[in-house]
Design a protein around this motif. Structure first.
Motif, PDB file in Angstrom:
ATOM      1  N   SER A  64     -14.858  26.196  81.727  1.00  0.00           N
ATOM      2  CA  SER A  64     -14.778  24.791  81.324  1.00  0.00           C
ATOM      3  C   SER A  64     -14.294  24.581  79.894  1.00  0.00           C
ATOM      4  CB  SER A  64     -16.149  24.130  81.494  1.00  0.00           C
ATOM      5  OG  SER A  64     -17.088  24.747  80.633  1.00  0.00           O
ATOM      6  N   THR A  65     -14.110  25.649  79.124  1.00  0.00           N
ATOM      7  CA  THR A  65     -13.723  25.532  77.726  1.00  0.00           C
ATOM      8  C   THR A  65     -12.292  26.013  77.552  1.00  0.00           C
ATOM      9  OG1 THR A  65     -16.012  26.029  77.134  1.00  0.00           O
ATOM     10  CG2 THR A  65     -14.390  26.134  75.371  1.00  0.00           C
ATOM     11  N   THR A  66     -11.495  25.263  76.786  1.00  0.00           N
ATOM     12  CA  THR A  66     -10.107  25.662  76.578  1.00  0.00           C
ATOM     13  C   THR A  66      -9.884  26.152  75.155  1.00  0.00           C
ATOM     14  OG1 THR A  66      -9.484  23.400  76.010  1.00  0.00           O
ATOM     15  CG2 THR A  66      -9.200  24.051  78.308  1.00  0.00           C
ATOM     16  N   CYS A  67      -8.851  26.960  75.014  1.00  0.00           N
ATOM     17  CA  CYS A  67      -8.441  27.467  73.707  1.00  0.00           C
ATOM     18  C   CYS A  67      -7.931  26.303  72.869  1.00  0.00           C
ATOM     19  CB  CYS A  67      -7.331  28.501  73.898  1.00  0.00           C
ATOM     20  SG  CYS A  67      -6.616  29.115  72.361  1.00  0.00           S
ATOM     21  N   GLU A  68      -8.278  26.289  71.597  1.00  0.00           N
ATOM     22  CA  GLU A  68      -7.855  25.200  70.716  1.00  0.00           C
ATOM     23  C   GLU A  68      -6.392  25.308  70.304  1.00  0.00           C
ATOM     24  OE1 GLU A  68     -10.567  24.274  67.567  1.00  0.00           O
ATOM     25  OE2 GLU A  68     -12.286  24.681  68.842  1.00  0.00           O
ATOM     26  N   TYR A  69      -5.740  26.415  70.658  1.00  0.00           N
ATOM     27  CA  TYR A  69      -4.349  26.612  70.264  1.00  0.00           C
ATOM     28  C   TYR A  69      -3.362  26.505  71.424  1.00  0.00           C
ATOM     29  CZ  TYR A  69      -6.599  28.312  66.070  1.00  0.00           C
ATOM     30  OH  TYR A  69      -7.387  28.419  64.952  1.00  0.00           O
TER      31      TYR A  69
ATOM     32  N   TYR B 229     -13.589  33.405  73.717  1.00  0.00           N
ATOM     33  CA  TYR B 229     -14.387  33.712  72.534  1.00  0.00           C
ATOM     34  C   TYR B 229     -14.689  32.462  71.723  1.00  0.00           C
ATOM     35  CZ  TYR B 229     -12.771  38.435  73.510  1.00  0.00           C
ATOM     36  OH  TYR B 229     -12.498  39.610  74.104  1.00  0.00           O
ATOM     37  N   MET B 230     -15.779  32.538  70.974  1.00  0.00           N
ATOM     38  CA  MET B 230     -16.109  31.524  69.986  1.00  0.00           C
ATOM     39  C   MET B 230     -16.125  32.233  68.638  1.00  0.00           C
ATOM     40  SD  MET B 230     -19.522  29.186  69.483  1.00  0.00           S
ATOM     41  CE  MET B 230     -20.538  30.626  69.196  1.00  0.00           C
ATOM     42  N   VAL B 231     -15.358  31.689  67.702  1.00  0.00           N
ATOM     43  CA  VAL B 231     -15.312  32.245  66.357  1.00  0.00           C
ATOM     44  C   VAL B 231     -15.960  31.218  65.434  1.00  0.00           C
ATOM     45  CG1 VAL B 231     -13.835  33.132  64.530  1.00  0.00           C
ATOM     46  CG2 VAL B 231     -13.142  33.406  66.906  1.00  0.00           C
ATOM     47  N   ALA B 232     -16.962  31.642  64.688  1.00  0.00           N
ATOM     48  CA  ALA B 232     -17.702  30.716  63.821  1.00  0.00           C
ATOM     49  C   ALA B 232     -17.994  31.383  62.479  1.00  0.00           C
ATOM     50  CB  ALA B 232     -19.004  30.295  64.481  1.00  0.00           C
TER      51      ALA B 232
END
Length: 52
Positions: free
Chosen positions: A36-41, A48-51
């Motif tokens: 359900s989550t898409t890449c922001e690019y 992955y989630m980078v924080a």
């Protein structure tokens, strides 16, 4: 926090380092979030989630 696919994970890591000047945290998303989550690019499924 940036959600990213495998292809753009290095870009996301660089963005976090540049913006916050700290070591980023890389977390693999659970299977149910990947769908359900898409890449922001690129709009592919995020893996992955980078924080900071």
């Amino acid at each position: 926090m940036i959600f990213t696919c495998k292809e753009h994970v290095e870009l996301a890591l660089d963005v976090i380092v540049d913006e916050y000047e700290t070591a980023p945290h890389l977390t693999e998303l659970p299977e149910e979030k990947k769908l359900s989550t898409t890449c922001e690019y690129c709009e592919n499924h995020a893996e992955y989630m980078v924080a900071n």
